[in-house]
Motif scaffolding. Sequence first.
Motif, mmCIF file in Angstrom:
data_model
loop_
_atom_site.group_PDB
_atom_site.id
_atom_site.type_symbol
_atom_site.label_atom_id
_atom_site.label_comp_id
_atom_site.label_asym_id
_atom_site.label_seq_id
_atom_site.Cartn_x
_atom_site.Cartn_y
_atom_site.Cartn_z
ATOM 1 N N THR A 162 1.650 -1.978 5.417
ATOM 2 C CA THR A 162 2.760 -1.038 5.281
ATOM 3 C C THR A 162 4.013 -1.675 5.866
ATOM 4 O O THR A 162 3.919 -2.574 6.708
ATOM 5 C CB THR A 162 2.418 0.290 6.003
ATOM 6 N N ARG A 195 7.725 2.661 -3.130
ATOM 7 C CA ARG A 195 7.753 1.199 -3.177
ATOM 8 C C ARG A 195 7.387 0.654 -4.558
ATOM 9 O O ARG A 195 7.585 -0.527 -4.817
ATOM 10 C CB ARG A 195 6.792 0.635 -2.132
ATOM 11 N N PHE A 248 7.591 4.252 7.317
ATOM 12 C CA PHE A 248 6.647 3.216 6.896
ATOM 13 C C PHE A 248 6.061 3.585 5.534
ATOM 14 O O PHE A 248 5.516 4.679 5.368
ATOM 15 C CB PHE A 248 5.536 3.061 7.934
ATOM 16 N N GLN A 249 6.197 2.671 4.581
ATOM 17 C CA GLN A 249 5.760 2.903 3.201
ATOM 18 C C GLN A 249 4.927 1.715 2.722
ATOM 19 O O GLN A 249 4.933 0.646 3.334
ATOM 20 C CB GLN A 249 6.970 3.116 2.289
ATOM 21 N N HIS A 250 4.242 1.913 1.602
ATOM 22 C CA HIS A 250 3.472 0.824 1.002
ATOM 23 C C HIS A 250 3.447 0.997 -0.505
ATOM 24 O O HIS A 250 3.780 2.058 -1.025
ATOM 25 C CB HIS A 250 2.053 0.776 1.569
ATOM 26 N N GLU A 287 2.737 -5.835 3.627
ATOM 27 C CA GLU A 287 1.874 -5.070 2.721
ATOM 28 C C GLU A 287 0.792 -5.929 2.078
ATOM 29 O O GLU A 287 -0.343 -5.476 1.894
ATOM 30 C CB GLU A 287 2.715 -4.440 1.607
ATOM 31 N N ASN A 315 -4.019 1.006 5.752
ATOM 32 C CA ASN A 315 -2.666 0.683 6.264
ATOM 33 C C ASN A 315 -2.671 -0.253 7.473
ATOM 34 O O ASN A 315 -1.688 -0.322 8.197
ATOM 35 C CB ASN A 315 -1.905 1.958 6.674
ATOM 36 N N ASP A 366 -3.189 5.663 7.860
ATOM 37 C CA ASP A 366 -2.492 6.215 6.701
ATOM 38 C C ASP A 366 -1.956 7.609 7.028
ATOM 39 O O ASP A 366 -0.813 7.950 6.718
ATOM 40 C CB ASP A 366 -3.441 6.272 5.502
ATOM 41 N N SER A 411 1.028 7.224 9.328
ATOM 42 C CA SER A 411 2.231 6.800 8.605
ATOM 43 C C SER A 411 2.897 7.982 7.911
ATOM 44 O O SER A 411 4.117 8.149 7.970
ATOM 45 C CB SER A 411 1.873 5.729 7.559
#
Length: 518
Positions: free
Chosen positions: A417, A437, A497-499, A506, A238, A360, A363
């Motif tokens: 991310t 996502r 926060f995402q990925h 990203e 991340n 990670d 997050s």
Amino acid sequence: MNEVRILWVDDEVDLLKSHVLFLRGKGYDVDTCNNGADAIEMVRTTPYDLIILDEMMPGMTGLETLPLIKEQRPTTPVIMVTKSEEESIMDKAIGSKIADYIIKPVNPNQVLLSIKKNVHSQQLVTERNTADYRAEFGRISSSLADARDFGEWCAIYKKLVNWEIELTDSTDDSIREILSYQENEADNEFGKFVKRNYLDWINRRDSSTPVMSHTLLRTRVFPIVEEHEKTTLLVIDNFRYDQWRSINSLLHGYYDVESEDFYCSILPTATQYARNALFAGLMPLAIDKIMPDRWLNDNEEGGKNKYEEEFLMRQLQSSGKRWRTTFDKLIRPEAGRRLIENIQHVYDADFSVIVYNFLDILSHARTETEIIRELTEDEAAFRSLTRSWFEHSDLYTILKMLSERRHTVIITSDHGTIRVDNPIKIIGDRETSPNLRYKTGRNLNYNPKEVFEITRPEEAQLPQSNLTSTYVFATGHDFFSYPNNANKYIRYYKNTFQHGGISMEEMMVPFIVLRPKG
């Protein structure tokens, strides 16, 4: 300019009337006194913005007065005025945490400059940065339309991150809003660029194809290992470019930055896909075909990243590399301490790999823990927390130890991310993947205009859990939301926060090469 209150303390203050009038003419409210005792009492009752303090006064000297002033007003800047240039006096003054010092005879403009530096620096920096960014806004906007390849998009992203960091402490809220608007515009345009080009990158490699997850080791990492006696590859999950910028100053005493570049994460920008592809040197579909017992689809139970070391060793063997190689994966804090205690195997290796999972975890903690949400309310706060973590981490200790042993270090990640804030609707069955996502499954229902859809996964070299599986990816700051219990779901995940999807944050993964100093 808000009125600034200044106290000038000097036993010959009557001789400084012209200086005081000069400052008052510049809009400052200046009080005076001629001894330390009166200064301490005035400071106790009045919140001055700055104090000018003579070092050589009869009775209580400036150096004796200074700590008593600091007891009352520890954060108020103090400018020391002295007749002497003796180094010992300067050392005492600086050791007492003065903000600045001036040598007599005092020049009014010299005093004014010191006041501006210590009282108005933030305002002056804000005004300069605002003016500079406004001047560059148009150039960046034009470059969004002109960018033709991944490298040009990386240059745009780097500029935007630089401005985000420059304007972090700006007191001008409007300029930060303009920058946020431009960053969103850039991510939207980048999403269109990826939609147009991604399948060509995967299937028709030419000069415009960026280095990607599955080609990174062969094209970027292995040549560096060949050139250096000892090389360590550090993969921080991340890890984004702005987070690299937040920690790089901590490494200046130990490493020189040999190069600072990017590579492109494959889709989905998720650990299961991107990191496995990185270590295997293969796209996910190829991993599934060649090693079907080593690949689990999203809807299958079990660990999705259990075979990274095996993938790495297989890629080294197929590339004809016979280096002494080690692989360490650090997920929990005690793993970092154990590696420090048993670091010799890393020292002995030609090529060592360390996978570090803290960001990670952070997050996910931000999503699930209220206090972490408050500590990381935006990107600037997340950067600050990243720096604080790194400064006190086992990883920082490990990097210092590797510098002493002359290891070249490569810092990178498997994906970045992004903070999501815009829900878009999708409907799927219970076999649909849970990621916010990207989604993969059958019978997905969504608005094709809002996503990047891959209806034939083999074209993107992605495996299928069944014959009718498709993949859809969110772009920009979007995230997928189900209609059932939508409001609660959106409140829980908005601004987390995402990925897994398509954004500069990203897909543009930093690739930093550090050369040990000395």
